[in-house]
Design an enzyme around this catalytic site. Structure first.
Site, PDB file in Angstrom:
ATOM      1  N   LYS A  59      89.039 -42.466   1.115  1.00  0.00           N
ATOM      2  CA  LYS A  59      88.425 -40.982   0.540  1.00  0.00           C
ATOM      3  C   LYS A  59      89.187 -39.706   0.833  1.00  0.00           C
ATOM      4  CE  LYS A  59      83.556 -42.722  -0.094  1.00  0.00           C
ATOM      5  NZ  LYS A  59      83.098 -42.631  -0.663  1.00  0.00           N
ATOM      6  N   TYR A 102      89.294 -46.842   5.028  1.00  0.00           N
ATOM      7  CA  TYR A 102      87.933 -45.840   4.490  1.00  0.00           C
ATOM      8  C   TYR A 102      88.179 -44.887   4.471  1.00  0.00           C
ATOM      9  CZ  TYR A 102      82.867 -44.307   3.741  1.00  0.00           C
ATOM     10  OH  TYR A 102      82.036 -44.141   3.009  1.00  0.00           O
TER      11      TYR A 102
HETATM   12  P1  NAP Z   1      75.447 -49.172  -0.456  1.00  0.00           P
HETATM   13  O1  NAP Z   1      74.048 -48.878  -0.374  1.00  0.00           O
HETATM   14  O2  NAP Z   1      76.511 -49.954   0.506  1.00  0.00           O
HETATM   15  O3  NAP Z   1      76.185 -48.892  -2.061  1.00  0.00           O
HETATM   16  C1  NAP Z   1      77.068 -48.814  -2.431  1.00  0.00           C
HETATM   17  C2  NAP Z   1      77.003 -48.587  -3.970  1.00  0.00           C
HETATM   18  O4  NAP Z   1      78.157 -48.736  -4.115  1.00  0.00           O
HETATM   19  C3  NAP Z   1      75.586 -50.128  -4.477  1.00  0.00           C
HETATM   20  O5  NAP Z   1      75.378 -49.555  -5.499  1.00  0.00           O
HETATM   21  C4  NAP Z   1      77.256 -51.338  -5.402  1.00  0.00           C
HETATM   22  O6  NAP Z   1      76.694 -51.490  -6.589  1.00  0.00           O
HETATM   23  C5  NAP Z   1      78.345 -49.865  -5.748  1.00  0.00           C
HETATM   24  N1  NAP Z   1      79.557 -50.666  -5.554  1.00  0.00           N
HETATM   25  C6  NAP Z   1      80.115 -51.310  -4.667  1.00  0.00           C
HETATM   26  N2  NAP Z   1      81.842 -51.614  -4.936  1.00  0.00           N
HETATM   27  C7  NAP Z   1      81.606 -51.197  -6.444  1.00  0.00           C
HETATM   28  C8  NAP Z   1      81.896 -51.628  -7.738  1.00  0.00           C
HETATM   29  N3  NAP Z   1      83.318 -52.684  -7.760  1.00  0.00           N
HETATM   30  N4  NAP Z   1      81.980 -51.482  -9.470  1.00  0.00           N
HETATM   31  C9  NAP Z   1      80.599 -50.715  -8.985  1.00  0.00           C
HETATM   32  N5  NAP Z   1      79.597 -50.352  -7.690  1.00  0.00           N
HETATM   33  C10 NAP Z   1      80.205 -51.212  -6.621  1.00  0.00           C
HETATM   34  O7  NAP Z   1      76.449 -47.090   0.221  1.00  0.00           O
HETATM   35  P2  NAP Z   1      75.148 -45.886   0.215  1.00  0.00           P
HETATM   36  O8  NAP Z   1      75.696 -45.288   1.148  1.00  0.00           O
HETATM   37  O9  NAP Z   1      74.756 -45.460  -1.038  1.00  0.00           O
HETATM   38  O10 NAP Z   1      77.248 -45.097  -0.059  1.00  0.00           O
HETATM   39  C11 NAP Z   1      77.102 -44.176  -1.747  1.00  0.00           C
HETATM   40  C12 NAP Z   1      78.615 -44.175  -1.259  1.00  0.00           C
HETATM   41  O11 NAP Z   1      78.133 -42.674  -0.779  1.00  0.00           O
HETATM   42  C13 NAP Z   1      79.952 -44.136  -1.315  1.00  0.00           C
HETATM   43  O12 NAP Z   1      80.928 -43.562  -1.883  1.00  0.00           O
HETATM   44  C14 NAP Z   1      79.876 -44.092   0.441  1.00  0.00           C
HETATM   45  O13 NAP Z   1      81.217 -44.245   0.417  1.00  0.00           O
HETATM   46  C15 NAP Z   1      79.859 -42.963   0.242  1.00  0.00           C
HETATM   47  N6  NAP Z   1      79.339 -42.533   1.864  1.00  0.00           N
HETATM   48  C16 NAP Z   1      77.674 -42.635   3.231  1.00  0.00           C
HETATM   49  C17 NAP Z   1      78.031 -42.248   3.439  1.00  0.00           C
HETATM   50  C18 NAP Z   1      76.243 -42.852   4.936  1.00  0.00           C
HETATM   51  O14 NAP Z   1      75.700 -42.437   5.132  1.00  0.00           O
HETATM   52  N7  NAP Z   1      75.336 -43.995   3.976  1.00  0.00           N
HETATM   53  C19 NAP Z   1      78.234 -41.601   4.357  1.00  0.00           C
HETATM   54  C20 NAP Z   1      79.190 -41.164   3.986  1.00  0.00           C
HETATM   55  C21 NAP Z   1      79.858 -41.398   2.485  1.00  0.00           C
HETATM   56  P3  NAP Z   1      75.784 -53.222  -5.993  1.00  0.00           P
HETATM   57  O15 NAP Z   1      74.746 -52.676  -5.267  1.00  0.00           O
HETATM   58  O16 NAP Z   1      75.285 -53.536  -7.798  1.00  0.00           O
HETATM   59  O17 NAP Z   1      76.772 -54.378  -5.744  1.00  0.00           O
END
Ligand code: NAP
Length: 247
Positions: free
Chosen positions: A159, A155
């Site tokens: 990133k 990851y």
């Molecule tokens: P999440 O709730 O797990 O949602 C992940 C999203 O990515 C879902 O909408 C999922 O779609 C989509 N996805 C995954 N694989 C995919 C693919 N192959 N094609 C199309 N869509 C795909 O995660 P989140 O926390 O909202 O994270 C959103 C972003 O922020 C990510 O890039 C994550 O790395 C980043 N981030 C999050 C955090 C945190 O603390 N939450 C911190 C740093 C960075 P489906 O549900 O439709 O499958």
């Protein structure tokens, strides 16, 4: 409304941070294509919610880790709305494990979604973005891409890769007045962080100067700013939204 007349695509826009970004962009006047992979019901509900605000939205199923599927996503967005101004690469996954035990497939899966997926979408979006006025690319990285994180070699590598990739796009597209920036969230309350144990959450909270986890809207607000005319002179930057964790 600062995004009136703009068309935005949010990958992984049906749930979590992506949902909040899609909603916020719509509230500011944008028409929004909500990409989803498996969350079809959530995507359709969000379309209804955005339409109830008097804005346009469409849900588009696509696996952004697949080059052809990403092309179909961009084509469908442009066919539906007629143009594309703002691309937010938000879709991402985790598949954690210490390097000692990390399987090759675990590494490949995370790189293919979180890094190559961003390439796939930007590559196909580049022509429509070049035709748009003052287009924007906003890529969601992570504090793990800046500092590394135990158990997240895959990851963190993906990133960190997104950051170098975005800086290059900022240079390549500058002459077209397309900006490209990265938002690097810290720990935000979503499905992705719900899986962490209370022990780990408490440790993290202890390290965050503002002593609280972020909420998806914290990310959506900066994305909306970068997407708007107010962000026009910012390009190639990494904006941390992490309660001070990266200090
Ligand atoms: P999440 O709730 O797990 O949602 C992940 C999203 O990515 C879902 O909408 C999922 O779609 C989509 N996805 C995954 N694989 C995919 C693919 N192959 N094609 C199309 N869509 C795909 O995660 P989140 O926390 O909202 O994270 C959103 C972003 O922020 C990510 O890039 C994550 O790395 C980043 N981030 C999050 C955090 C945190 O603390 N939450 C911190 C740093 C960075 P489906 O549900 O439709 O499958």
């Amino acid at each position: 409304m600062i995004l009136e007349g703009k068309v935005a695509l949010v990958t992984g826009g049906a749930v979590g941070i992506g949902r909040s970004i899609a909603l916020e962009l719509a509230k500011e006047g944008a028409s929004v294509a909500i990409n989803y992979r498996s969350s079809a019901n959530e995507a359709l509900e969000l379309v209804k919610e955005i339409e109830s605000l008097g804005r346009k939205a469409v849900a588009i199923q696509a696996d952004i880790s697949n080059f052809d599927s990403a092309k179909a996503l961009i084509d469908e967005t442009v066919n539906y709305f007629g143009s594309l101004n703002i691309v937010v690469n938000n879709a991402g996954i985790t598949d954690d494990g210490l390097l000692l035990r990390m399987k090759e497939e675990q590494f490949d899966r995370v790189i293919t979604t979180n890094l190559k997926g961003v390439f796939n979408v930007c590559r196909h979006a580049s022509r429509p973005l070049m035709k748009a006025e003052d287009a924007r690319i906003i890529n969601i990285s992570s504090i793990s891409g800046l500092k590394g994180n135990i158990g997240q070699a895959n990851y963190s590598a993906a990133k960190a890769g997104v950051i170098g990739f975005t800086k290059t796009l900022a240079r390549e597209f500058a002459s077209r007045q397309i900006t490209a920036n990265v938002v690097a969230p810290g720990f935000i309350q979503t499905k992705m962080t719900d899986v962490l144990s209370d022990d780990i959450k408490n440790q993290i909270l202890n390290d965050i100067p503002l002593k609280t986890l972020g909420i998806p809207e914290d990310i959506a607000h900066i994305v909306t700013f970068l997407a708007s005319p107010k962000g026009k002179y910012i390009t190639g930057q990494v904006i941390s939204v992490d309660g001070g964790l990266s200090i």
